[in-house]
Design an enzyme around this catalytic site. Structure first.
Site, PDB file in Angstrom:
ATOM      1  CD  GLU A 182      48.826  41.674  44.731  1.00 23.64           C
ATOM      2  OE1 GLU A 182      47.578  42.557  45.121  1.00 23.64           O
ATOM      3  OE2 GLU A 182      50.145  41.634  44.177  1.00 23.64           O
ATOM      4  CB  SER A 217      54.185  52.404  44.297  1.00 22.72           C
ATOM      5  OG  SER A 217      53.769  52.725  43.126  1.00 22.72           O
ATOM      6  CG  HIS A 229      26.959  34.348  46.151  1.00 21.56           C
ATOM      7  ND1 HIS A 229      26.836  33.187  44.837  1.00 21.56           N
ATOM      8  CD2 HIS A 229      25.895  34.002  47.096  1.00 21.56           C
ATOM      9  CE1 HIS A 229      26.049  32.808  45.591  1.00 21.56           C
ATOM     10  NE2 HIS A 229      24.869  32.144  46.357  1.00 21.56           N
TER      11      HIS A 229
END
Length: 463
Positions: free
Chosen positions: A289, A276, A155
């Site tokens: 990703e 970035s 979990h």
């Protein structure tokens, strides 16, 4: 006028020609088309259906076309609707009448089915190679980090300490199952439809067993209707790709988490990170990703083909033209993502201290403390309650189980003694689990040997 245009008084207009064409997608199986045609021509000559001279001219012409396709000099004609017509048109233009005899006893239906099956076998072999490379990377990193302790999760909450090597090997076994699925998809494609013609077979005395042998298929499809209309093997391939992408997505999700400031378990190589445009400090796990994101498109390819196939009556329908682009994209996507994942795993830096520190947080020793009491004779359910109350007391005091004194433990149960401290060490907790498949050092060493043997067996298999 198209090669099939004899029955028509005029050709299709420009838009319908473009709408019905599949040449750009079909180019992916140009090499397979040449291989299939050379085998078909050889069989025709051996059966006395065409002359040996015609077969020699066809074979020589196709060999030159194959070389042109390979080096990028083949002149594709935009007026050709598919690769089969393009190659046959070029062959006939180059060698004349013998080229026009190549299609004897063959339909585009069985020709296409043959090409796609040959292509599917090649695609599966490519993915099996990439799969083995990824699994090698996982084994190598697991061996190098054999005794690194980290928190195991359920979990997404701290559960019990495990070895990083054990965690990585869980993915090894996932990808091992993926290899078996890819191998099964290859076996499903490994059947010869050539000679089924349009749908009913042919009156020519073809030797289908001979083309099966020449093309390296393991068997010949026994029903001509099924031969030209079956695309189950592509569904098998896309399913195998989908499951493997799911496994990659799970792995990449953990890479994203582990490389975050909150976890700090790993540092990704600069080669597998981006920055970035506004925040100079950022080091983003973009490629993990992207892999996670590309999973959806592979799932979509599987659903698209299932939907295409769901209502098709026997035998061939133009809908089947839509069966090629999806598998090609799924294979390309999976291949790229496996290469990316292997690179990330091989080049990442493991923050051993961060993993070890977190392995002892979140009361990961609680189960072992309960087991301590159970081994002293207390029923496990009662032991579970006692340790649960200890955890609650620790939460109220803002400390961990390791911060409690022996007297604190004895206040909860007189069965506790000073040796309870041994059950609070994360490394000791992990390494105590030596049953087969467990996370203990000895069990993981045995598992690594088994994984290495499994990989060696798969590397020895024909791809």
């Amino acid at each position: 006028m198209a090669l099939w245009g004899g029955r028509f008084e005029r050709g299709v207009d420009a838009f319908t020609q473009e709408f019905g064409a599949s040449l750009e997608v079909d180019k992916a199986m140009a090499a397979q088309d040449v291989v299939g045609s050379r085998a078909h021509a050889r069989m025709l000559a051996e059966q006395g259906i065409i002359s040996l001279e015609d077969q020699a001219a066809i074979d020589s012409g196709l060999e030159k076309i194959a070389a042109q396709i390979a080096d990028g000099t083949f002149a594709w004609d935009v007026n050709d609707e598919d690769v089969h017509m393009a190659i046959e048109r070029a062959l006939t233009a180059n060698i004349g009448t013998p080229g026009a005899r190549l299609h004897t006893g063959r339909s585009r239906n069985d020709q296409v089915a043959t090409d796609i099956r040959l292509l599917a076998k090649d695609l599966c072999a490519r993915l099996m190679d990439e799969n083995r490379a990824l699994r090698r990377a996982l084994v190598d990193v697991a061996e190098k980090n054999l005794d690194v302790v980290m928190p195991g999760y359920t979990h997404l909450q701290h559960a019990q300490p495990v070895l990083l090597s054990h965690h990585l090997l869980a993915y090894f076994w996932m990808f091992t199952r993926d290899f078996a699925r890819l191998s099964a998809a290859r076996d499903a494609a490994d059947a010869n439809p050539l000679g089924a013609a349009a749908l009913a077979g042919t009156t020519y005395p073809l030797d289908r067993a001979r083309t099966t042998e020449l093309l390296g298929f393991s068997r010949t499809i026994p029903n001509s209707l099924d031969a030209v209309s079956d695309r189950d093997y592509l569904l098998d391939l896309e399913y195998a790709c989908s499951v493997s992408m799911m496994h990659l997505s799970r792995l990449c999700e953990e890479i994203v988490l582990w490389s975050s400031t909150e976890f700090g378990f790993i540092i990704l190589s600069d080669s597998y990170s981006t920055g970035s445009s506004i925040m100079p400090q950022k080091k983003n796990p973009d490629f993990a990703e992207l892999t996670r994101g590309k999973t959806g498109r592979v799932y979509g390819e599987l659903m698209a083909l299932l939907t295409t196939m769901k209502s098709l009556p026997l035998a061939y329908n133009k809908d089947l033209q839509e069966c090629k682009e999806g598998p090609l994209d799924a294979v390309r996507t999976l291949s790229d993502c496996m290469e990316i994942a292997a690179g990330m795993i091989e080049t990442m830096t493991v923050n051993v201290d961060a993993m070890s520190a977190q392995a002892g947080r979140g009361f990961t020793a609680a189960t072992d403390v309960a087991d301590y009491l159970a081994k002293k004779g207390m029923p496990f359910r009662e032991a579970h309650r006692v340790v649960g109350e200890l955890v609650l007391a620790c939460e109220r005091r803002g400390c961990g189980l390791g911060d409690l004194s022996v007297d604190d433990f004895r206040a909860a149960s007189p069965l506790f003694d000073e040796d309870v401290a041994a059950d609070l060490d994360p490394a000791g907790i992990a390494n105590a689990r030596v049953t087969y498949g467990g996370t203990g050092h000895d069990a993981v060493v045995a598992q690594l040997a088994e994984a290495t043997a499994a990989l060696a067996a798969d590397e020895g298999r024909e791809a």
